[in-house]
Design a protein around this motif. Structure first.
Motif, PDB file in Angstrom:
ATOM      1  N   MET A   1       0.819  -1.198   0.000  1.00 49.91           N
ATOM      2  CA  MET A   1       0.000   0.000   0.000  1.00 49.91           C
ATOM      3  C   MET A   1       0.862   1.260   0.000  1.00 49.91           C
ATOM      4  SD  MET A   1      -3.134  -0.601  -0.405  1.00 49.91           S
ATOM      5  CE  MET A   1      -3.721   1.041  -0.150  1.00 49.91           C
ATOM      6  N   ASP A   2       2.096   1.169   0.481  1.00 47.45           N
ATOM      7  CA  ASP A   2       2.960   2.346   0.508  1.00 47.45           C
ATOM      8  C   ASP A   2       3.149   2.936  -0.888  1.00 47.45           C
ATOM      9  OD1 ASP A   2       3.284   2.056   3.214  1.00 47.45           O
ATOM     10  OD2 ASP A   2       5.244   1.110   3.077  1.00 47.45           O
ATOM     11  N   LEU A   3       3.110   2.109  -1.898  1.00 54.23           N
ATOM     12  CA  LEU A   3       3.332   2.594  -3.262  1.00 54.23           C
ATOM     13  C   LEU A   3       2.046   3.009  -3.963  1.00 54.23           C
ATOM     14  CD1 LEU A   3       6.049   0.030  -4.273  1.00 54.23           C
ATOM     15  CD2 LEU A   3       6.356   2.437  -3.697  1.00 54.23           C
ATOM     16  N   PHE A   4       0.900   2.675  -3.386  1.00 47.77           N
ATOM     17  CA  PHE A   4      -0.365   3.092  -3.997  1.00 47.77           C
ATOM     18  C   PHE A   4      -0.529   4.603  -3.913  1.00 47.77           C
ATOM     19  CE2 PHE A   4      -4.889   4.173  -3.210  1.00 47.77           C
ATOM     20  CZ  PHE A   4      -5.346   3.998  -4.507  1.00 47.77           C
ATOM     21  N   PHE A   5      -0.190   5.188  -2.770  1.00 43.67           N
ATOM     22  CA  PHE A   5      -0.413   6.622  -2.580  1.00 43.67           C
ATOM     23  C   PHE A   5       0.402   7.494  -3.531  1.00 43.67           C
ATOM     24  CE2 PHE A   5      -1.730   4.574   1.402  1.00 43.67           C
ATOM     25  CZ  PHE A   5      -3.072   4.906   1.342  1.00 43.67           C
ATOM     26  N   TRP A  21      -5.743  -1.240  -8.285  1.00 40.21           N
ATOM     27  CA  TRP A  21      -4.534  -1.529  -7.509  1.00 40.21           C
ATOM     28  C   TRP A  21      -4.714  -2.800  -6.684  1.00 40.21           C
ATOM     29  CZ3 TRP A  21       0.364   0.259  -7.267  1.00 40.21           C
ATOM     30  CH2 TRP A  21       1.134  -0.111  -6.163  1.00 40.21           C
ATOM     31  N   ASP A  22      -5.846  -2.889  -5.984  1.00 46.48           N
ATOM     32  CA  ASP A  22      -6.096  -4.064  -5.144  1.00 46.48           C
ATOM     33  C   ASP A  22      -6.148  -5.347  -5.968  1.00 46.48           C
ATOM     34  OD1 ASP A  22      -6.133  -2.601  -2.805  1.00 46.48           O
ATOM     35  OD2 ASP A  22      -8.319  -2.495  -2.683  1.00 46.48           O
ATOM     36  N   ILE A  29      -0.213  -9.892  -4.010  1.00 50.29           N
ATOM     37  CA  ILE A  29       0.973  -9.887  -3.137  1.00 50.29           C
ATOM     38  C   ILE A  29       0.605 -10.425  -1.763  1.00 50.29           C
ATOM     39  CG2 ILE A  29       2.598  -8.399  -1.909  1.00 50.29           C
ATOM     40  CD1 ILE A  29       2.761  -6.688  -4.456  1.00 50.29           C
ATOM     41  N   ALA A  30      -0.535  -9.988  -1.223  1.00 49.71           N
ATOM     42  CA  ALA A  30      -0.974 -10.440   0.103  1.00 49.71           C
ATOM     43  C   ALA A  30      -1.198 -11.949   0.131  1.00 49.71           C
ATOM     44  CB  ALA A  30      -2.249  -9.706   0.513  1.00 49.71           C
ATOM     45  N   ARG A  39       4.122  -7.651 -11.296  1.00 44.56           N
ATOM     46  CA  ARG A  39       3.428  -6.455 -11.798  1.00 44.56           C
ATOM     47  C   ARG A  39       3.962  -5.202 -11.114  1.00 44.56           C
ATOM     48  NH1 ARG A  39      -1.768  -9.554 -10.980  1.00 44.56           N
ATOM     49  NH2 ARG A  39      -2.021 -10.640 -12.945  1.00 44.56           N
ATOM     50  N   LEU A  40       4.144  -5.305  -9.793  1.00 43.80           N
ATOM     51  CA  LEU A  40       4.656  -4.155  -9.046  1.00 43.80           C
ATOM     52  C   LEU A  40       6.065  -3.792  -9.510  1.00 43.80           C
ATOM     53  CD1 LEU A  40       4.319  -2.075  -6.800  1.00 43.80           C
ATOM     54  CD2 LEU A  40       5.156  -3.801  -5.189  1.00 43.80           C
ATOM     55  N   GLN A  41       6.899  -4.786  -9.728  1.00 45.93           N
ATOM     56  CA  GLN A  41       8.261  -4.520 -10.196  1.00 45.93           C
ATOM     57  C   GLN A  41       8.250  -3.880 -11.583  1.00 45.93           C
ATOM     58  OE1 GLN A  41       9.747  -8.518  -9.688  1.00 45.93           O
ATOM     59  NE2 GLN A  41      10.802  -7.984  -7.784  1.00 45.93           N
ATOM     60  N   ALA A  42       7.391  -4.361 -12.457  1.00 48.45           N
ATOM     61  CA  ALA A  42       7.290  -3.777 -13.798  1.00 48.45           C
ATOM     62  C   ALA A  42       6.791  -2.342 -13.723  1.00 48.45           C
ATOM     63  CB  ALA A  42       6.365  -4.613 -14.670  1.00 48.45           C
ATOM     64  N   LEU A  43       5.825  -2.112 -12.855  1.00 49.33           N
ATOM     65  CA  LEU A  43       5.295  -0.756 -12.671  1.00 49.33           C
ATOM     66  C   LEU A  43       6.373   0.185 -12.162  1.00 49.33           C
ATOM     67  CD1 LEU A  43       2.951   1.288 -12.468  1.00 49.33           C
ATOM     68  CD2 LEU A  43       2.524   0.387 -10.171  1.00 49.33           C
ATOM     69  N   MET A  44       7.113  -0.255 -11.147  1.00 56.26           N
ATOM     70  CA  MET A  44       8.153   0.605 -10.565  1.00 56.26           C
ATOM     71  C   MET A  44       9.270   0.856 -11.564  1.00 56.26           C
ATOM     72  SD  MET A  44       6.798   1.522  -7.889  1.00 56.26           S
ATOM     73  CE  MET A  44       8.129   2.608  -7.484  1.00 56.26           C
ATOM     74  N   ALA A  45       9.605  -0.124 -12.372  1.00 53.72           N
ATOM     75  CA  ALA A  45      10.632   0.080 -13.402  1.00 53.72           C
ATOM     76  C   ALA A  45      10.169   1.097 -14.434  1.00 53.72           C
ATOM     77  CB  ALA A  45      10.961  -1.250 -14.075  1.00 53.72           C
TER      78      ALA A  45
END
Length: 118
Positions: A1-5, A21-22, A29-30, A39-45
């Motif tokens: 959730m830290d990266l959602f905001f 996002w959820d 992830i949960a 997906r999160l890694q691809a998004l952050m990249a």
């Protein structure tokens, strides 16, 4: 959730939509599903650029930490105390439901915010 905001702040649609996002990141992830993490890694990249000191060949001085205690006005103190009371309720609910581990990032965020604004 830290990266959602940050996604919300950046208006990075559709990842700034809570349900999206959820469904695609948070819940997988949960549940321990590797797809959520990939997906999160691809998004952050895609949205971030990370350069280390070694990559940019710059010598930085050692980090220094300065703490400044600032007296809060009566209005600021009341706001802080209200937020602290609400945060305490959240954490106590997590403890009562034995879900602190599952919500650890939220608990850390609450504590961090309170520490920085105290």
């Amino acid at each position: 959730m830290d990266l959602f905001f940050p996604m919300v702040f950046l208006r990075f649609y559709p990842f700034s939509t809570k349900s999206y996002w959820d469904d695609l990141v948070q819940c997988p992830i949960a549940r321990g599903n590797a797809n959520g993490l990939s997906r999160l890694q691809a998004l952050m990249a895609t949205v971030s650029l990370r350069r280390t000191k070694e990559k940019i060949h710059i010598v930085l001085p050692p980090k220094t930490i300065r703490m400044c205690n600032v007296a809060l006005s009566a209005e600021e103190r009341k706001l802080y105390d209200d937020v602290e009371a609400r945060a305490k309720i959240y954490v106590e609910n997590y403890i009562a439901k034995r879900s602190v581990t599952k919500n650890h990032s939220m608990v850390i965020s609450i504590i961090s915010w309170l520490r920085h604004t105290h």
